[in-house]
Scaffold this motif. Sequence first.
Motif, PDB file in Angstrom:
ATOM      1  N   ARG A   1      81.347  17.136  26.537  1.00 14.96           N
ATOM      2  CA  ARG A   1      80.488  17.485  25.396  1.00 14.96           C
ATOM      3  C   ARG A   1      80.876  18.839  24.818  1.00 14.96           C
ATOM      4  O   ARG A   1      81.180  19.778  25.545  1.00 14.96           O
ATOM      5  CB  ARG A   1      79.043  17.525  25.858  1.00 14.96           C
ATOM      6  CG  ARG A   1      78.064  17.594  24.721  1.00 14.96           C
ATOM      7  CD  ARG A   1      76.721  17.041  25.143  1.00 14.96           C
ATOM      8  NE  ARG A   1      75.826  17.044  23.990  1.00 14.96           N
ATOM      9  CZ  ARG A   1      74.697  17.716  23.952  1.00 14.96           C
ATOM     10  NH1 ARG A   1      74.307  18.422  24.973  1.00 14.96           N
ATOM     11  NH2 ARG A   1      73.954  17.666  22.862  1.00 14.96           N
ATOM     12  N   LEU A   2      80.835  18.906  23.501  1.00 19.60           N
ATOM     13  CA  LEU A   2      81.062  20.150  22.774  1.00 19.60           C
ATOM     14  C   LEU A   2      79.944  20.281  21.754  1.00 19.60           C
ATOM     15  O   LEU A   2      79.673  19.338  21.003  1.00 19.60           O
ATOM     16  CB  LEU A   2      82.428  20.106  22.067  1.00 19.60           C
ATOM     17  CG  LEU A   2      82.817  21.336  21.255  1.00 19.60           C
ATOM     18  CD1 LEU A   2      83.104  22.520  22.176  1.00 19.60           C
ATOM     19  CD2 LEU A   2      84.041  21.034  20.404  1.00 19.60           C
TER      20      LEU A   2
ATOM     21  N   TRP B   1      90.700  23.671  23.487  1.00 24.00           N
ATOM     22  CA  TRP B   1      89.882  22.971  24.481  1.00 24.00           C
ATOM     23  C   TRP B   1      89.808  21.479  24.138  1.00 24.00           C
ATOM     24  O   TRP B   1      89.973  20.628  25.010  1.00 24.00           O
ATOM     25  CB  TRP B   1      88.486  23.594  24.529  1.00 24.00           C
ATOM     26  CG  TRP B   1      87.613  23.053  25.629  1.00 24.00           C
ATOM     27  CD1 TRP B   1      87.493  23.554  26.889  1.00 24.00           C
ATOM     28  CD2 TRP B   1      86.742  21.912  25.554  1.00 24.00           C
ATOM     29  NE1 TRP B   1      86.595  22.791  27.602  1.00 24.00           N
ATOM     30  CE2 TRP B   1      86.114  21.778  26.814  1.00 24.00           C
ATOM     31  CE3 TRP B   1      86.435  21.002  24.551  1.00 24.00           C
ATOM     32  CZ2 TRP B   1      85.205  20.776  27.096  1.00 24.00           C
ATOM     33  CZ3 TRP B   1      85.522  19.985  24.825  1.00 24.00           C
ATOM     34  CH2 TRP B   1      84.915  19.873  26.096  1.00 24.00           C
ATOM     35  N   VAL B   2      89.564  21.159  22.868  1.00 30.35           N
ATOM     36  CA  VAL B   2      89.473  19.756  22.443  1.00 30.35           C
ATOM     37  C   VAL B   2      90.804  19.049  22.697  1.00 30.35           C
ATOM     38  O   VAL B   2      90.834  17.941  23.250  1.00 30.35           O
ATOM     39  CB  VAL B   2      89.048  19.648  20.957  1.00 30.35           C
ATOM     40  CG1 VAL B   2      89.215  18.226  20.440  1.00 30.35           C
ATOM     41  CG2 VAL B   2      87.616  20.125  20.774  1.00 30.35           C
TER      42      VAL B   2
ATOM     43  N   PRO C   1      84.791   9.814  27.667  1.00 26.48           N
ATOM     44  CA  PRO C   1      84.483  10.060  26.252  1.00 26.48           C
ATOM     45  C   PRO C   1      84.228  11.535  25.953  1.00 26.48           C
ATOM     46  O   PRO C   1      83.825  12.298  26.834  1.00 26.48           O
ATOM     47  CB  PRO C   1      83.201   9.247  26.021  1.00 26.48           C
ATOM     48  CG  PRO C   1      83.139   8.268  27.131  1.00 26.48           C
ATOM     49  CD  PRO C   1      83.831   8.909  28.298  1.00 26.48           C
ATOM     50  N   LEU C   2      84.450  11.892  24.697  1.00 27.30           N
ATOM     51  CA  LEU C   2      84.102  13.227  24.214  1.00 27.30           C
ATOM     52  C   LEU C   2      83.048  13.090  23.131  1.00 27.30           C
ATOM     53  O   LEU C   2      83.244  12.372  22.147  1.00 27.30           O
ATOM     54  CB  LEU C   2      85.330  13.957  23.651  1.00 27.30           C
ATOM     55  CG  LEU C   2      85.053  15.350  23.069  1.00 27.30           C
ATOM     56  CD1 LEU C   2      84.435  16.286  24.116  1.00 27.30           C
ATOM     57  CD2 LEU C   2      86.335  15.952  22.506  1.00 27.30           C
TER      58      LEU C   2
ATOM     59  N   ASP D   1      90.445  15.861  12.930  1.00 32.42           N
ATOM     60  CA  ASP D   1      91.752  15.192  12.934  1.00 32.42           C
ATOM     61  C   ASP D   1      92.200  14.882  14.362  1.00 32.42           C
ATOM     62  O   ASP D   1      92.785  13.820  14.624  1.00 32.42           O
ATOM     63  CB  ASP D   1      92.811  16.043  12.227  1.00 32.42           C
ATOM     64  CG  ASP D   1      92.632  16.054  10.715  1.00 32.42           C
ATOM     65  OD1 ASP D   1      91.877  15.215  10.170  1.00 32.42           O
ATOM     66  OD2 ASP D   1      93.256  16.924  10.065  1.00 32.42           O
ATOM     67  N   LEU D   2      91.946  15.806  15.288  1.00 34.19           N
ATOM     68  CA  LEU D   2      92.278  15.559  16.700  1.00 34.19           C
ATOM     69  C   LEU D   2      91.463  14.382  17.236  1.00 34.19           C
ATOM     70  O   LEU D   2      91.985  13.526  17.957  1.00 34.19           O
ATOM     71  CB  LEU D   2      91.993  16.805  17.546  1.00 34.19           C
ATOM     72  CG  LEU D   2      92.886  18.014  17.331  1.00 34.19           C
ATOM     73  CD1 LEU D   2      92.331  19.218  18.088  1.00 34.19           C
ATOM     74  CD2 LEU D   2      94.316  17.720  17.773  1.00 34.19           C
ATOM     75  N   LEU D   3      90.186  14.349  16.874  1.00 34.43           N
ATOM     76  CA  LEU D   3      89.330  13.241  17.321  1.00 34.43           C
ATOM     77  C   LEU D   3      89.793  11.919  16.730  1.00 34.43           C
ATOM     78  O   LEU D   3      89.798  10.893  17.412  1.00 34.43           O
ATOM     79  CB  LEU D   3      87.871  13.518  16.946  1.00 34.43           C
ATOM     80  CG  LEU D   3      87.223  14.750  17.572  1.00 34.43           C
ATOM     81  CD1 LEU D   3      85.801  14.925  17.044  1.00 34.43           C
ATOM     82  CD2 LEU D   3      87.236  14.671  19.081  1.00 34.43           C
ATOM     83  N   GLU D   4      90.187  11.954  15.469  1.00 31.42           N
ATOM     84  CA  GLU D   4      90.667  10.730  14.812  1.00 31.42           C
ATOM     85  C   GLU D   4      91.925  10.209  15.497  1.00 31.42           C
ATOM     86  O   GLU D   4      92.056   9.014  15.768  1.00 31.42           O
ATOM     87  CB  GLU D   4      90.925  10.997  13.328  1.00 31.42           C
ATOM     88  CG  GLU D   4      91.378   9.781  12.558  1.00 31.42           C
ATOM     89  CD  GLU D   4      90.337   8.674  12.472  1.00 31.42           C
ATOM     90  OE1 GLU D   4      90.741   7.507  12.312  1.00 31.42           O
ATOM     91  OE2 GLU D   4      89.120   8.953  12.554  1.00 31.42           O
TER      92      GLU D   4
END
Length: 129
Positions: free
Chosen positions: A25-26, A47-48, A58-59, A81-84
């Motif tokens: 979690r963030l 960190w991500v 999951p994040l 963009d990193l999550l995508e």
Amino acid sequence: MAMQDFTIPSAGSTPEIISNWAAGRLVMRGDSYPENSFEFFQPVIDWVERFLVEADRPLQVDLFLLYLNTSSIRSLMEILDLLEAAHRADKPVRVSWYYDLENERLAELAEEFREDCTFPFHILTLAEE
């Protein structure tokens, strides 16, 4: 080795940011208009990136942002963009963006971000928290 969690306290022009590696979690909360947003957000981006590569879970990113300046928007776009990219690689990621009903501009900004994302991206009022 798990990356160290961190807490960046809110400092007027910067949001509080809390990472929790074990929970995946963030959380970002508050206003964001630092003098140098790229420098401010770099540890968060690092960190991500590392979480998405190393963690096998999951994040969840929870945003309670009240105001973002243009450079903060660019930094947040980099995180999204990193999550995508992670989502396209079948990693489970999710964003929940909370906004105050009196701040329609922020809801519109969240909608603009969501348009570019294919992963679960929820826009919720603070009452739904």
